[in-house]
Structure formats: C-alpha cells, structure tokens
Design a protein around this motif. Structure first.
Motif, short mmCIF file in Angstrom:
data_model
loop_
_atom_site.label_atom_id
_atom_site.label_comp_id
_atom_site.label_asym_id
_atom_site.label_seq_id
_atom_site.Cartn_x
_atom_site.Cartn_y
_atom_site.Cartn_z
N PHE A 1 -12.63 4.81 1.20
CA PHE A 1 -13.27 4.00 2.72
C PHE A 1 -12.89 5.07 4.00
CE2 PHE A 1 -12.60 0.13 0.74
CZ PHE A 1 -13.66 -0.50 0.63
N PHE B 1 -7.98 4.77 0.79
CA PHE B 1 -8.67 4.62 2.33
C PHE B 1 -8.09 6.13 3.90
CE2 PHE B 1 -8.22 0.14 1.61
CZ PHE B 1 -9.24 -0.77 2.47
N LEU C 1 -3.93 5.04 0.85
CA LEU C 1 -4.13 5.41 2.29
C LEU C 1 -3.25 6.22 2.33
CD1 LEU C 1 -4.99 2.54 5.24
CD2 LEU C 1 -2.96 4.53 5.86
#
Length: 306
Positions: free
Chosen positions: A5, A59, A99
């Motif tokens: 993402f 992410f 992330l």
C-alpha cells in the motif's frame, strides 16, 4: 505474496508483489483519512480481493514513525496520526506489517531497481511540491526503524544573498515551523514563491517558469539561476557528507530533464570527489516508486523472517 500500500492523503494505491522485479499495481481507493473504521475496511477489502492470502503487508506513508515509541506522525491521515501504527495495523488486520516513509520507499526503489543499481550509497531526492529524500546504504535504509533521515529540505540553511546582480531574499516561512528552509524556496511551490518575489506581479506555475527558462526568457532565467544557486550549496554539502555513488531525483520537477542536468553540473563543479559522469540523475523506476519500495522492504522482511 506481499500486499503493498502507498498511502497518501487522497488515495491508497495497492499492489501485489511476488519479487523485486514483479510488482503488480492493482489500482487505488480514496483515503478515508478521518475515519479509522472506513480506513481499515479499505485495507481489509484489498486483503480479501488478493488472488492468494498475503504473507504480510507493506506500507509507504507520507509521514514518519518515532523509532523509540513506534508512534506515527502522519498529518494527512488523521485517523492514523499519533498511533503506534505498525502494531495497531498488525493487530487489526492479523498480518505482519512493514512500514516506511514515502521518500525512503522511493530511495529504496531507486537503489534496487532504478538509477542506483550497483551503487553502495544511493541518495534518493524528491524535488516535488516540497523537498525530501531518503538514503540507502548497501541495500538497506539508513533508518530502518523509522525516524527522519535524508530530509535535507528542512533546516534554516537557504542562502539569502544571491544572484548577479545580488538580491537579499527573506527567510520564507516553511511548513515545518522553521523559516529559511530549502523546502520553502526550492520545491515547486517555493520556486513559484521565489519567482513572484523576484518579479513582483508575476504569477507563474513552476512548470511555466522552467519552460520560460528553457526558452531563454529573462525573468524565468533569473529565477532558475537563483534557484540553482540556493540549491547547489546544500546539495554539495549533503553529497560530501554521504559520499553517494548516485543521487536519483524524483518528484514533479525531475520531469524537466534539462533542470536536473543543470543541477548536476553545478553540484559536480563543487563536490570534493570529482565525477566524470552524471551524479544527479532522473529517477528510473517507472512503476509507482512508493509501491515498489514498500514491496522491496516487505520482501526483505519476509526473507529475514522478521
């Protein structure tokens, strides 16, 4: 398969990653930035729609995570701001989470599959709406646990006595709370601010300023000459400190290849290590670099068993 993402204030971009060379963008969804339940629902739908169960989620975000507390500072996604985002997302979604900051993901993409291939130290520079960056050393982020590194756009270092003839610039206010940052005068919005200050009454978008410079127009040429002067010194210092083998430039201003070339020549004239080839080059990663960088970080975490 790693589900990736790239999360911005307006859109969540999604990709399936099977290897560093096989990252498949799968479209985007609007970011429900203020509604945590709706935000998590978008992520859950992406997990459910994946062609096979993902082994982890990776992410890219426009923000930073405090490496000591795990708390995120992501002002454009209020529902995640101030939360222990990695732990919270992993608990809510039932999968391991990796992330990183979007500039770090950009730098990682360029280091592994872009312009930085084969170089030990890669400085990924963003020349977009503002100025940012990330640093990759021997295939790893210099700040793998979060925090800030490579953010050369912030700090009160912008030269104020510039040009020929000389002009004294104000210390333009920056969104970070300081004044006199490169971000405030050399990003796209900063270039526009600089042009309006140098030429009262002028109101041009950054792409029009660059176009006028390429066409040899006097006002735009003066603006770009001063823009280059302001940017060259800090970039030279950053390069002398990092010793990067390549500086890959992304963001909207990087689309103006002659502008990147002019910055490269100006910096190479000043750095201590002399290069007989371009040092500052346009980014090469053509797939969304945030998604590619997130994919690479997720795959590395998978291989390491983290």
């Amino acid at each position: 398969m790693i589900l990736c993402f790239d999360i911005g204030g307006s859109a969540i971009k999604i990709a399936h990653a099977y290897s560093q060379q096989d990252v498949r963008p799968m479209g985007r969804e609007a970011t429900p930035g203020r509604d945590l339940d709706a935000f998590l629902d978008v992520l859950r739908r992406a997990i459910a729609d994946a062609p096979e169960p993902p082994t982890r989620l990776s992410f890219s975000i426009a923000g930073a995570v405090d490496p000591d507390t795990g708390v995120a500072n992501v002002a454009n996604i209020p529902c995640m701001n101030g939360k222990r985002v990695v732990a919270d997302l992993s608990a809510a979604l039932g999968l391991p989470v990796v992330l990183a900051n979007d500039a770090d993901c950009f730098a990682m993409a360029e280091a592994v599959v872009g312009a930085g291939r084969g170089h030990d130290i890669v400085f990924g520079v963003i020349l977009g709406t503002g100025i940012g960056g990330g640093i990759v050393v021997r295939g790893e982020l210099i700040n793998p646990d979060g925090g800030m590194a490579g953010e050369w756009g912030h700090g009160e270092v912008a030269q104020r006595v510039v040009g020929d003839p000389q002009v004294v610039l104000p210390a333009f206010a920056c969104g970070c709370g300081n004044a006199g940052c490169l971000d405030s005068v050399c990003g796209a919005r900063g270039m526009e601010r600089l042009h309006s200050h140098l030429h009262p009454g002028a109101n041009l978008a950054s792409h029009a300023i660059v176009d006028g410079w390429q066409r040899g127009r006097a006002e735009e040429s003066r603006t770009i000459a001063i823009w280059l002067e302001i940017l060259t010194g800090p970039m030279t210092m950053a390069q002398n400190m990092l010793g990067a083998g390549i500086i890959a430039v992304g963001g909207g201003l990087s689309n103006a290849r002659p502008l990147v070339g002019a910055l490269d020549r100006a910096v190479r004239d000043k750095v201590l290590r002399k290069f007989d080839r371009p040092l500052i080059v346009p980014a090469e990663c053509r797939i969304e670099p945030g998604l590619v960088g997130a994919a690479i970080l997720g795959l590395k975490s998978e291989e390491a068993g983290g």
